[in-house]
Write a protein that holds these residues in place. Sequence first.
Motif, PDB file in Angstrom:
ATOM      1  N   LYS A 552      22.957   1.710   8.078  1.00  0.00           N
ATOM      2  CA  LYS A 552      21.833   1.152   8.823  1.00  0.00           C
ATOM      3  C   LYS A 552      20.657   2.108   8.851  1.00  0.00           C
ATOM      4  CE  LYS A 552      23.902  -2.280  11.855  1.00  0.00           C
ATOM      5  NZ  LYS A 552      23.939  -2.821  13.227  1.00  0.00           N
ATOM      6  N   GLY A 553      19.476   1.517   8.792  1.00  0.00           N
ATOM      7  CA  GLY A 553      18.238   2.258   8.898  1.00  0.00           C
ATOM      8  C   GLY A 553      17.161   1.352   9.466  1.00  0.00           C
ATOM      9  N   LEU A 554      15.914   1.760   9.326  1.00  0.00           N
ATOM     10  CA  LEU A 554      14.791   1.008   9.868  1.00  0.00           C
ATOM     11  C   LEU A 554      13.791   0.706   8.773  1.00  0.00           C
ATOM     12  CD1 LEU A 554      14.142   3.086  13.112  1.00  0.00           C
ATOM     13  CD2 LEU A 554      15.402   0.934  12.953  1.00  0.00           C
ATOM     14  N   ILE A 555      12.871  -0.177   9.089  1.00  0.00           N
ATOM     15  CA  ILE A 555      11.764  -0.477   8.184  1.00  0.00           C
ATOM     16  C   ILE A 555      10.484  -0.552   8.999  1.00  0.00           C
ATOM     17  CG2 ILE A 555      12.139  -2.962   8.367  1.00  0.00           C
ATOM     18  CD1 ILE A 555      11.073  -3.229   5.506  1.00  0.00           C
ATOM     19  N   GLU A 556       9.434   0.086   8.494  1.00  0.00           N
ATOM     20  CA  GLU A 556       8.117   0.037   9.122  1.00  0.00           C
ATOM     21  C   GLU A 556       7.116  -0.428   8.063  1.00  0.00           C
ATOM     22  OE1 GLU A 556       5.188   0.080  11.889  1.00  0.00           O
ATOM     23  OE2 GLU A 556       7.359   0.302  12.203  1.00  0.00           O
ATOM     24  N   ILE A 557       6.394  -1.509   8.363  1.00  0.00           N
ATOM     25  CA  ILE A 557       5.530  -2.169   7.390  1.00  0.00           C
ATOM     26  C   ILE A 557       4.075  -1.987   7.796  1.00  0.00           C
ATOM     27  CG2 ILE A 557       4.907  -4.392   6.359  1.00  0.00           C
ATOM     28  CD1 ILE A 557       7.797  -5.275   6.897  1.00  0.00           C
ATOM     29  N   LYS A 558       3.237  -1.649   6.807  1.00  0.00           N
ATOM     30  CA  LYS A 558       1.796  -1.563   6.996  1.00  0.00           C
ATOM     31  C   LYS A 558       1.113  -2.440   5.941  1.00  0.00           C
ATOM     32  CE  LYS A 558       2.295   1.471  10.250  1.00  0.00           C
ATOM     33  NZ  LYS A 558       2.053   1.086  11.666  1.00  0.00           N
ATOM     34  N   ASN A 559       0.631  -3.591   6.365  1.00  0.00           N
ATOM     35  CA  ASN A 559      -0.135  -4.470   5.480  1.00  0.00           C
ATOM     36  C   ASN A 559      -1.610  -4.107   5.610  1.00  0.00           C
ATOM     37  OD1 ASN A 559       1.868  -6.353   4.311  1.00  0.00           O
ATOM     38  ND2 ASN A 559       2.235  -6.888   6.459  1.00  0.00           N
ATOM     39  N   LEU A 560      -2.129  -3.472   4.587  1.00  0.00           N
ATOM     40  CA  LEU A 560      -3.491  -2.966   4.646  1.00  0.00           C
ATOM     41  C   LEU A 560      -4.480  -4.026   4.185  1.00  0.00           C
ATOM     42  CD1 LEU A 560      -2.955   0.622   3.186  1.00  0.00           C
ATOM     43  CD2 LEU A 560      -2.776  -0.161   5.555  1.00  0.00           C
ATOM     44  N   VAL A 561      -5.585  -4.099   4.921  1.00  0.00           N
ATOM     45  CA  VAL A 561      -6.666  -5.033   4.579  1.00  0.00           C
ATOM     46  C   VAL A 561      -7.954  -4.217   4.454  1.00  0.00           C
ATOM     47  CG1 VAL A 561      -7.986  -7.043   5.294  1.00  0.00           C
ATOM     48  CG2 VAL A 561      -5.541  -6.883   5.847  1.00  0.00           C
ATOM     49  N   HIS A 562      -8.596  -4.270   3.266  1.00  0.00           N
ATOM     50  CA  HIS A 562      -9.839  -3.529   3.065  1.00  0.00           C
ATOM     51  C   HIS A 562     -10.739  -4.313   2.118  1.00  0.00           C
ATOM     52  CE1 HIS A 562      -8.282  -2.285  -0.876  1.00  0.00           C
ATOM     53  NE2 HIS A 562      -7.137  -2.013  -0.255  1.00  0.00           N
ATOM     54  N   ASP A 563     -11.980  -3.962   2.165  1.00  0.00           N
ATOM     55  CA  ASP A 563     -12.975  -4.694   1.367  1.00  0.00           C
ATOM     56  C   ASP A 563     -13.088  -4.168  -0.056  1.00  0.00           C
ATOM     57  OD1 ASP A 563     -13.539  -6.215   3.593  1.00  0.00           O
ATOM     58  OD2 ASP A 563     -15.109  -4.834   4.290  1.00  0.00           O
ATOM     59  N   LYS A 564     -12.622  -2.938  -0.274  1.00  0.00           N
ATOM     60  CA  LYS A 564     -12.770  -2.341  -1.598  1.00  0.00           C
ATOM     61  C   LYS A 564     -11.677  -2.853  -2.541  1.00  0.00           C
ATOM     62  CE  LYS A 564     -14.810   1.890   0.262  1.00  0.00           C
ATOM     63  NZ  LYS A 564     -14.706   3.371   0.345  1.00  0.00           N
ATOM     64  N   ASN A 565     -12.036  -3.107  -3.766  1.00  0.00           N
ATOM     65  CA  ASN A 565     -11.091  -3.608  -4.768  1.00  0.00           C
ATOM     66  C   ASN A 565     -10.407  -2.430  -5.450  1.00  0.00           C
ATOM     67  OD1 ASN A 565      -9.651  -5.258  -6.441  1.00  0.00           O
ATOM     68  ND2 ASN A 565     -11.379  -5.789  -7.775  1.00  0.00           N
ATOM     69  N   ILE A 566      -9.532  -1.758  -4.729  1.00  0.00           N
ATOM     70  CA  ILE A 566      -8.825  -0.589  -5.256  1.00  0.00           C
ATOM     71  C   ILE A 566      -7.365  -0.692  -4.874  1.00  0.00           C
ATOM     72  CG2 ILE A 566     -10.822   0.956  -5.250  1.00  0.00           C
ATOM     73  CD1 ILE A 566      -9.930   2.015  -2.557  1.00  0.00           C
ATOM     74  N   ASN A 567      -6.512  -0.088  -5.712  1.00  0.00           N
ATOM     75  CA  ASN A 567      -5.087  -0.071  -5.406  1.00  0.00           C
ATOM     76  C   ASN A 567      -4.757   1.125  -4.528  1.00  0.00           C
ATOM     77  OD1 ASN A 567      -5.055   2.169  -7.117  1.00  0.00           O
ATOM     78  ND2 ASN A 567      -4.456   0.932  -8.905  1.00  0.00           N
ATOM     79  N   LEU A 568      -3.459   1.309  -4.237  1.00  0.00           N
ATOM     80  CA  LEU A 568      -3.048   2.367  -3.323  1.00  0.00           C
ATOM     81  C   LEU A 568      -3.310   3.754  -3.898  1.00  0.00           C
ATOM     82  CD1 LEU A 568       0.315   0.855  -1.983  1.00  0.00           C
ATOM     83  CD2 LEU A 568      -1.935   0.814  -0.897  1.00  0.00           C
ATOM     84  N   THR A 569      -3.106   3.898  -5.203  1.00  0.00           N
ATOM     85  CA  THR A 569      -3.335   5.211  -5.824  1.00  0.00           C
ATOM     86  C   THR A 569      -4.803   5.590  -5.740  1.00  0.00           C
ATOM     87  OG1 THR A 569      -1.486   4.828  -7.335  1.00  0.00           O
ATOM     88  CG2 THR A 569      -3.051   6.551  -7.933  1.00  0.00           C
ATOM     89  N   GLN A 570      -5.673   4.632  -6.043  1.00  0.00           N
ATOM     90  CA  GLN A 570      -7.102   4.905  -5.960  1.00  0.00           C
ATOM     91  C   GLN A 570      -7.531   5.176  -4.511  1.00  0.00           C
ATOM     92  OE1 GLN A 570      -8.444   1.259  -7.744  1.00  0.00           O
ATOM     93  NE2 GLN A 570      -8.543   2.142  -9.818  1.00  0.00           N
ATOM     94  N   ALA A 571      -6.933   4.457  -3.585  1.00  0.00           N
ATOM     95  CA  ALA A 571      -7.278   4.667  -2.173  1.00  0.00           C
ATOM     96  C   ALA A 571      -6.875   6.056  -1.711  1.00  0.00           C
ATOM     97  CB  ALA A 571      -6.599   3.601  -1.298  1.00  0.00           C
ATOM     98  N   SER A 572      -5.722   6.558  -2.206  1.00  0.00           N
ATOM     99  CA  SER A 572      -5.276   7.888  -1.794  1.00  0.00           C
ATOM    100  C   SER A 572      -6.220   8.983  -2.237  1.00  0.00           C
ATOM    101  CB  SER A 572      -3.872   8.154  -2.344  1.00  0.00           C
ATOM    102  OG  SER A 572      -3.898   8.218  -3.763  1.00  0.00           O
ATOM    103  N   MET A 573      -6.991   8.712  -3.278  1.00  0.00           N
ATOM    104  CA  MET A 573      -7.900   9.730  -3.783  1.00  0.00           C
ATOM    105  C   MET A 573      -9.336   9.549  -3.307  1.00  0.00           C
ATOM    106  SD  MET A 573      -6.543  10.210  -7.713  1.00  0.00           S
ATOM    107  CE  MET A 573      -6.782   8.489  -8.128  1.00  0.00           C
ATOM    108  N   SER A 574      -9.686   8.361  -2.809  1.00  0.00           N
ATOM    109  CA  SER A 574     -11.088   8.104  -2.471  1.00  0.00           C
ATOM    110  C   SER A 574     -11.310   7.777  -0.985  1.00  0.00           C
ATOM    111  CB  SER A 574     -11.626   6.952  -3.322  1.00  0.00           C
ATOM    112  OG  SER A 574     -10.882   5.764  -3.089  1.00  0.00           O
TER     113      SER A 574
END
Length: 799
Positions: A552-574
Amino acid sequence: MDSPTMAQNTFSVIEKEINQWWKVMVEEEMSSAIDLEKKIAIEKNRYHEDIPSITVICDGGWSKRSHKHSYNALGGVAVIIGAETKKILHIGIRNKYCYICNRCNSLGLTPKDHECFKNWTESSQSMESDIIVEGFLKANDFGVRYMHFIADGDSSIHAQIMQRVPVWGKLVQKMECANHITKCLRGNLENLVNENPSYKGKGKLCKRTRIRIVSAVRCSIRRRSSEINKTLAIKNLEHDIRNTTSHIYGDHTRCNEDFCKVKQTSDKNHSNEAQTDEIDNDDDDDNGDDDIFLQQSEMWTQGTSLQAQEQSRGSYMLCNSDLQSGMRRDLALLLNNVARKARSLIGNFTTNLAECWMHMRTKFDGGKMLNHCNRGSWHTRCYATALRFNKGPTWSPNVGSKLLNQHLVYILKSFMNSGNNVSTITIPPKTSVTYLKLTSSKLKKKKTTLQLCSEIWKDERKKRITASNFVKRNSKIKIAPLIKQLLYSTFKGNKTTRIGIKEEKVTITEYVNIKQKENIHTKVEQSGLVIDKHHKFLGGSPDGIVTENNAKGLIEIKNLVHDKNINLTQASMSVKNFCLEKISNNLKLKTNHNYYFQCQGLLNVCYLPWIDFVVRTLNPYDIHIERIYKDTILWQTKMIPKLTAFYHNALLPELVSPRYNKYPGIREPGIWYTEVPYLGSTSSQQTSGKVKTRRRKPLTVESDTEIDEAVVKTTSKVAKRSKRKCSGPKFVGREILHEWVEENNNRKWYKGRVISVIQNKDGDKDAVYEVLYEDCDEPYEIDHLLEDFTNSSLKLIDL
């Protein structure tokens, strides 16, 4: 002194709150006093029809003085006091006035909903009997009966008890107050003299003679009450009272020898001395003092001492011939009325305890000089007097401490779903608070599984610190805005939160599908509010409980909403302050981000080993799943101490006694957490895994060229002439690269962010800043940013 005072509305709110607290305390005190009286009655074998029988003392009073003619007080109060415990068993308060109702009636309006303190519409004189009867009726609820009561000469109380108390009311016996009987006798003698001026004068019914008559009656009651044979004692008491006139005027033929000193041959010399001592003072001084208050005071105190009572047993220079026929008849009528009550007077009972309570009450209501019957202030003062009477002179600190304990227990019980096992902890400042352990956590989870759709979930979260609020917080920053956000926020969601909640189930489905592609059987169950077993003020609501291959473990979900057309990798850098960072071509959750502390909080609150942190975005679609394991060291050494300090010093005081929207506002505890991390601390080494024993870059001259002293002097002079006041660069909120000298004398640049300025102003030379470096969990205090910036060992990288 021109000191600012509390606003009337604020005072009314506080008084109303205190009224409710004191009322509850008084009811508890009275209940425990009745239980103690019941226990004593059982021990002394006092029963009436197999029900414990109790003797009580009853009396009442008004909110203003009547002066024996104006019985129109707006408020009245009466008490029933146990004769054994000497504590109040019942208190009743009546009020004939309500400010709001009266105001609306005068304006022809309908009163709005309010707490109306008007609870009486009949005459003020009938308040006392109604309250006493109410107390007798409530005695049935406690399994006792008040079969004997001591009261003053008001016969209406006894009649009302016999009429309105069912079954046993007709058998209740009244015992007269000896002091009140003699007081009434003195008053009747004064009226008799005023109605018959011929009775005044030396040798007649002068003031001193009237005092002697009252003293003789009071002395007879006191002496006969100590006799063992009560039947004979009642007979002798009745005879002594009727014979008082003859005894005072020198006719001792019918006096009892055990009372009259003249008939005691051994005391003849004493009688002669008494005659000699008293003859010169036998004057009528009825008009000797014009001070009406002094006259009233002396009227009830003269002749009441034991010495005066004993002197009344002797003989005086009065003879039977001084008695007029009408005077003897009138005196006999008054004394016969007292003698008929000999059976109820034989116990020498008094209502002194009730009179003592009435005296205490006058200290709380301003000596009956002020009207407190408008908005419930009359009730509050009566409750305070009851607590003072039952708990003694130290009632205020004792009641305050108990109220605080009960209020805290009430708050904590209301959000802990308590069981039966009790443990005690200490909450500053030295306040013992009882916590009831949570024994039905499953029930709590079921009630709060719907989370945002559950009102219980919303209420429970407000009263504790939950994992979503486990964020980094500088203990030197004011906490009032944060407390307001935690306890009084009216935020019900926006577009971002609504989309996040709507996509949560879809994200869980995608998460399960990804796990199945990896040949991992995964099941996700909903979870409600989970409370920490050891720290009841901490809780968390994970997005789900994951069962993966029976683990057993847990799950924590973050559904991100943003206006910029970038993926997660690009967001981590910008994107600034993005939760993910790219390390070795892999995305990782930053260990200094608030989401990381939330995950660690959930793991430690739920006591599970791992949590899958899921980040998902739709524009464009991208998903990141990262498993985070529980860090017990971080939880115990950093998070728990700081969360505990914040709860006790900042959140709990507002829960116990709210000051939101009140003057002077939410409390500011100052520095609520004193432990400040510093360079080289062991905790930083444990968390980051890197050596932080850095040194500032030394200020050195790179060139070996010698500088001419004259040039230096000239330059300094020019600088001095052109010196002008200008502000330095601003650092707060800036991204920086800071050069440090490592332990091995190697120089290394560290990326960080200046959070705030702690001391002085931003840009000052001696300003102290809080800087959070990327590889650290806690900020450092730096006092040389401006100097390092000048020496080029600090760069601003967000330009």
